[in-house]
Design an enzyme around this catalytic site. Structure first.
Site, PDB file in Angstrom:
ATOM      1  N   ASN A 160       0.796  -1.223   0.000  1.00  0.00           N
ATOM      2  CA  ASN A 160       0.000   0.000   0.000  1.00  0.00           C
ATOM      3  C   ASN A 160       0.831   1.277   0.000  1.00  0.00           C
ATOM      4  O   ASN A 160       0.346   2.329  -0.366  1.00  0.00           O
ATOM      5  CB  ASN A 160      -0.967   0.005   1.195  1.00  0.00           C
ATOM      6  N   GLN A 198      -4.898  -4.055  -1.854  1.00  0.00           N
ATOM      7  CA  GLN A 198      -4.496  -3.067  -2.869  1.00  0.00           C
ATOM      8  C   GLN A 198      -4.568  -3.641  -4.286  1.00  0.00           C
ATOM      9  O   GLN A 198      -4.322  -2.929  -5.251  1.00  0.00           O
ATOM     10  CB  GLN A 198      -3.066  -2.574  -2.598  1.00  0.00           C
ATOM     11  N   CYS A 353       3.706  11.629  12.181  1.00  0.00           N
ATOM     12  CA  CYS A 353       4.567  12.609  12.825  1.00  0.00           C
ATOM     13  C   CYS A 353       3.769  13.438  13.812  1.00  0.00           C
ATOM     14  O   CYS A 353       2.655  13.815  13.553  1.00  0.00           O
ATOM     15  CB  CYS A 353       5.123  13.516  11.732  1.00  0.00           C
TER      16      CYS A 353
HETATM   17  C1  LIG Z   1      -6.483  -0.758   3.582  1.00  0.00           C
HETATM   18  C2  LIG Z   1      -5.712  -1.993   3.782  1.00  0.00           C
HETATM   19  C3  LIG Z   1      -6.035  -2.903   4.804  1.00  0.00           C
HETATM   20  C4  LIG Z   1      -7.136  -2.624   5.794  1.00  0.00           C
HETATM   21  O1  LIG Z   1      -8.403  -2.630   5.220  1.00  0.00           O
HETATM   22  P1  LIG Z   1      -9.658  -1.935   5.942  1.00  0.00           P
HETATM   23  O2  LIG Z   1     -10.793  -2.201   5.010  1.00  0.00           O
HETATM   24  O3  LIG Z   1      -9.304  -0.497   6.085  1.00  0.00           O
HETATM   25  O4  LIG Z   1      -9.846  -2.599   7.236  1.00  0.00           O
HETATM   26  C5  LIG Z   1      -5.270  -4.030   4.913  1.00  0.00           C
HETATM   27  N1  LIG Z   1      -4.244  -4.278   4.084  1.00  0.00           N
HETATM   28  C6  LIG Z   1      -3.906  -3.434   3.089  1.00  0.00           C
HETATM   29  C7  LIG Z   1      -2.768  -3.783   2.188  1.00  0.00           C
HETATM   30  C8  LIG Z   1      -4.619  -2.264   2.905  1.00  0.00           C
HETATM   31  O5  LIG Z   1      -4.258  -1.431   1.931  1.00  0.00           O
END
Ligand SMILES: *Cc1c(COP(=O)(O)O)cnc(C)c1O
Length: 417
Positions: A160, A198, A353
Site C-alpha cells: 500500500n 491493494q 509525525c
Molecule cells: C487498507 C488496507 C487494509 C485494511 O483494510 P480496511 O478495510 O481499512 O480494514 C489491509 N491491508 C492493506 C494492504 C490495505 O491497503
C-alpha cells in the site's frame, strides 16, 4: 476563513476510494425496500437472503472459487485478523498443536503485523522476511524460513505504500511443491494467505492460478463501501471464527448481515475486475509521466518501489499502476502535505509525525531508506477520476511548495544558530 472554494484533487486512492455511483445504486434498495433480515423466513427475509447469495456467487465467479468459500466480513482488517487468528487458534486450541510458526514480511499492513505480534503473546513464533530495495521478498528466503511447525505464510499481494507487487503465483507454486513433500513426511500443509486489499482492482484474483488458500479483499479500496470485505477460504482450510453468535456465514462470522454492503462489494469488485486491464494501461501512462517529471525537476528525489518505466509491464507487472512514492531529502513530508492541502490536493506521507516524535514508515525502513529520506517522502496514488490536467496542476504545485519549504528550512537553520 476556513472555507475552501478550490477544487479538490484527490490523489490518495491507496488510503480509500469514493464509491462508484453504480455501487451506491445497487446498494440502495437493501436499506429501503428490501431491508429484511436474511435469517427471517417470510418474503422480506428471503429477498435479502437471495441478494446475499447472488453477491457471493458473483464474487466467487471472479475468483474462480466456490460460493461457499467466500465469507463476508466488515473490511480488510477483519478479514486479515480472521485469516491469521483463525488459523493459528485452530491449530493451537482445536488442532492441539504445541508449536505454531507464521512466516510473513517486514512490509505488511499493520492489520497483518500487529495480528502476528498479538499472537506471539499466545505462544506463536513469527519470521518477518526481509525485502530488497524495491520491496520484493526472496523465494529462497521464504523457502529457508519454513520449518516443520510452520502453519501459515502471509504475504501481501501489493504494498500500500510503495506499490510493490509481490510474486504471489510463484510463492503459490513454491508452497505447492513444499506441501507435497510435507504430506509425504506426515506434516500438515502450510496455509497460504495473501492480503490483496491493494490488488482488487489491479491484479488477477484467480485463486487457482495464484495458489492461495486464503485471500483478503476489501471494498474501501475498490470504489466500494467502507467496512466491507471478504475472506476467501479454500475448502478444507482449518479456521476458527473470530466472532461468535447467531451462526451467520456458515458459523464463521456471526451477526446480522450487512446486505447493502455485501451487494455493493460484489458490484465494486465486478466493475474493478472488468475494467482493470484498460484502467491499468491508462494509469501507468499517467503514473510514469508524473514520475519522469518529478525526478527530472527535483534532482535529489528518488523513487521508492519498483521502477518499471519503459518496461513491458503487461508481461509481469511489478508496481501498482496508480502508485507514485518519492523521497525528497531535506523536505518535511508532513509540511508538504499540508501545503498541498491548502491548494486542494490530497496526498499522503511516509511517516506518522507529531511534535514530539517521528515514526518513519516500517516499509521505508525495510527497503533501506534513511530517516531523512523517510521524513521527506510523499505518496501520490491515482484513481479513476484522475486525469492529466489534474496531475499537471499537482506537479506544478508540488514544485512550487518544495521550493518554498527548502527556503524556509534554510532560514530556520540560519535563525537557530
Ligand atoms: C487498507 C488496507 C487494509 C485494511 O483494510 P480496511 O478495510 O481499512 O480494514 C489491509 N491491508 C492493506 C494492504 C490495505 O491497503
Amino acid at each position: 476563513m476556513a472555507i475552501r472554494h478550490k477544487k479538490t484533487i484527490y490523489l490518495d486512492h491507496a488510503a480509500t476510494t469514493y464509491a462508484d455511483p453504480r455501487v451506491i445504486k445497487a446498494m440502495r434498495p437493501f436499506w429501503e425496500k428490501n431491508f429484511g433480515n436474511p435469517s427471517s423466513l417470510y418474503h422480506k427475509g428471503v429477498e435479502a437472503k437471495k441478494a446475499i447469495g447472488e453477491a457471493r456467487s458473483k464474487i466467487a465467479r471472479l475468483l474462480a472459487a466456490r460460493p461457499e468459500e467466500i465469507v463476508f466480513t466488515a473490511g480488510g482488517t477483519e478479514s486479515v485478523n480472521m485469516a491469521i487468528f483463525g488459523t493459528a487458534r485452530n491449530a493451537l486450541y482445536s488442532g492441539g498443536k504445541k508449536a505454531v510458526h507464521i512466516v510473513t514480511t517486514k512490509i505488511e499492513h499493520h492489520a497483518v503485523s500487529h495480528s502476528c505480534e498479538a499472537l506471539e503473546k499466545e505462544g506463536v513464533s513469527t519470521t518477518y522476511l526481509n525485502v530488497d530495495r524495491q520491496g520484493f521478498i526472496s523465494l529462497t528466503d521464504l523457502e529457508r524460513a519454513i520449518k516443520p511447525e510452520t502453519l501459515l505464510v502471509s504475504v501481501m499481494y501489493a504494498n500500500n505504500e510503495i506499490g510493490t507487487i509481490e510474486p504471489i503465483t510463484q510463492i503459490g507454486r513454491l508452497l505447492k511443491k513444499i506441501n507435497s513433500s510435507r504430506l509425504a513426511r506426515g506434516l500438515e500443509k502450510v496455509i497460504f494467505h495473501t492480503d490483496a486489499c491493494q490488488a482488487g482492482g489491479v491484479c488477477d484474483l484467480n485463486v487457482e492460478r495464484l495458489g492461495v488458500d486464503l485471500m483478503t479483499i476489501n471494498g474501501s479500496k475498490i470504489y466500494g463501501p467502507k467496512q466491507t470485505g471478504f475472506l476467501y477460504i479454500r475448502q478444507g482450510t482449518k479456521i476458527n471464527p473470530l466472532i461468535y453468535g447467531g451462526g451467520q456465514e456458515r458459523g464463521l462470522r456471526s451477526g446480522t448481515e450487512n446486505v447493502p454492503g455485501m451487494v455493493g462489494l460484489s458490484v465494486a469488485l465486478e466493475l474493478a475486475q472488468k475494467n482493470r486491464n484498460k484502467e491499468n494501461k491508462r494509469l501507468i501512462v499517467l503514473r510514469d509521466k508524473l514520475i519522469d517529471s518529478l525526478l527530472l525537476k527535483i534532482p535529489e528525489a528518488t523513487l521508492n518501489g519498483p521502477d518499471e518505466r519503459g518496461k513491458n509491464y503487461e508481461a509481469n507487472m511489478l508496481r501498482l499502476p496508480n502508485n507514485v512514492n518519492i523521497s525528497i531529502p531535506g523536505v518535511e513530508g508532513e509540511a508538504l502535505l499540508l501545503y498541498l492541502d491548502s491548494e486542494g490536493i490530497c496526498v499522503s506521507t511516509g511517516s506518522a509525525c507529531n511534535s514530539s516524535n517521528f515514526n518513519p514508515s516500517h516499509v521505508l525502513m525495510a527497503i533501506g531508506k534513511t530517516l531523512l529520506e523517510a521524513r521527506g517522502t510523499i505518496r501520490i496514488t491515482l484513481g479513476k477520476k484522475t486525469n492529466k490536467k489534474d496531475l499537471d496542476f499537482a506537479f506544478k504545485t508540488i514544485l512550487q511548495k518544495i521550493n518554498k519549504l527548502k527556503v524556509s528550512s534554510k532560514q530556520y537553520t540560519f535563525n537557530t544558530k
